[in-house]
Design an enzyme around this catalytic site. Structure first.
Site, PDB file in Angstrom:
ATOM      1  CB  CYS A   1      28.880 -59.522  35.941  1.00  0.00           C
ATOM      2  SG  CYS A   1      29.573 -57.948  35.353  1.00  0.00           S
TER       3      CYS A   1
ATOM      4  CG  HIS B   1      28.756 -56.858  39.409  1.00  0.00           C
ATOM      5  ND1 HIS B   1      29.530 -57.850  38.867  1.00  0.00           N
ATOM      6  CD2 HIS B   1      27.788 -57.475  40.124  1.00  0.00           C
ATOM      7  CE1 HIS B   1      29.066 -59.028  39.259  1.00  0.00           C
ATOM      8  NE2 HIS B   1      28.004 -58.819  40.016  1.00  0.00           N
TER       9      HIS B   1
ATOM     10  CG  HIS C   1      25.984 -61.806  40.899  1.00  0.00           C
ATOM     11  ND1 HIS C   1      27.068 -61.066  41.296  1.00  0.00           N
ATOM     12  CD2 HIS C   1      25.619 -62.527  41.992  1.00  0.00           C
ATOM     13  CE1 HIS C   1      27.341 -61.313  42.569  1.00  0.00           C
ATOM     14  NE2 HIS C   1      26.472 -62.200  43.011  1.00  0.00           N
TER      15      HIS C   1
END
Length: 183
Positions: free
Chosen positions: A84, A136, A148
């Site tokens: 990510c 994240h 993402h």
């Protein structure tokens, strides 16, 4: 082909940015239509163009070029895949020349906190997915959606932040400060 397409899109996007903005959008739209992506992404791209400046919409368009690139823990290139934070870092570096820290928690610390109601395409959205804050990160594309690289076995994709999973884990939004360009 999956790995070549993002590289071609980035090359095309860089060339398109040299053209006048309307021409760049028309060329990018042609390529996205040809690849079958415009029908899936058109509303996100148009929203970015309508609500933010050229730089942010270009960033979102460039991020979309990475759709389908596989997730890889620690990955930060098209060739190796992305995790990510590696995805976010690569998009900002290649789109606007901004080098962000490597980890998502460091990216949160290095950017300006904003309220969720202030989100604009190109802003960062953070989630608690590993029982720790800012574990994240993704890039907001507009209309409640973000792009993402989610997890092992998956690939770069667009998801809705309003889905129960993401909504429960939302940690905050941040804006990357771009250097002011002099006269």
């Amino acid at each position: 082909m999956r790995r070549i397409f993002p590289v071609l899109m980035l090359s095309f996007a860089a060339a398109a940015h040299a053209a006048p903005p309307d021409a760049a959008y028309e060329d990018m739209d042609s390529l996205l239509t040809e690849k079958g992506l415009i029908s899936r992404l058109g509303s996100h791209i148009q929203h970015a163009r309508d609500t933010v400046g050229e730089q942010a919409s270009g960033l979102v368009i460039n991020a979309m070029a990475f759709l389908g690139v596989p997730y890889r823990y620690g990955g930060n290139t098209v060739d190796t895949g992305f995790d990510c934070s590696g995805f976010v870092r690569a998009v900002f570096e290649q789109s606007v020349g901004k080098i962000l820290p490597r980890r998502s928690d460091e990216q949160a610390a290095a950017t300006q906190e904003i309220d969720r109601s202030e989100l604009k395409p190109g802003d960062l959205v953070f989630f608690n997915t590993m029982r720790r804050a800012f574990s994240h990160v993704g890039i907001y594309v507009g209309d409640g959606k973000f792009i993402h690289s989610p997890r092992s076995g998956s690939h770069v994709r667009v998801e809705d932040m309003r889905m129960a999973y993401w909504s429960k884990r939302f940690n905050g939004a941040r804006r990357v400060q771009m250097a002011d360009k002099g006269p």
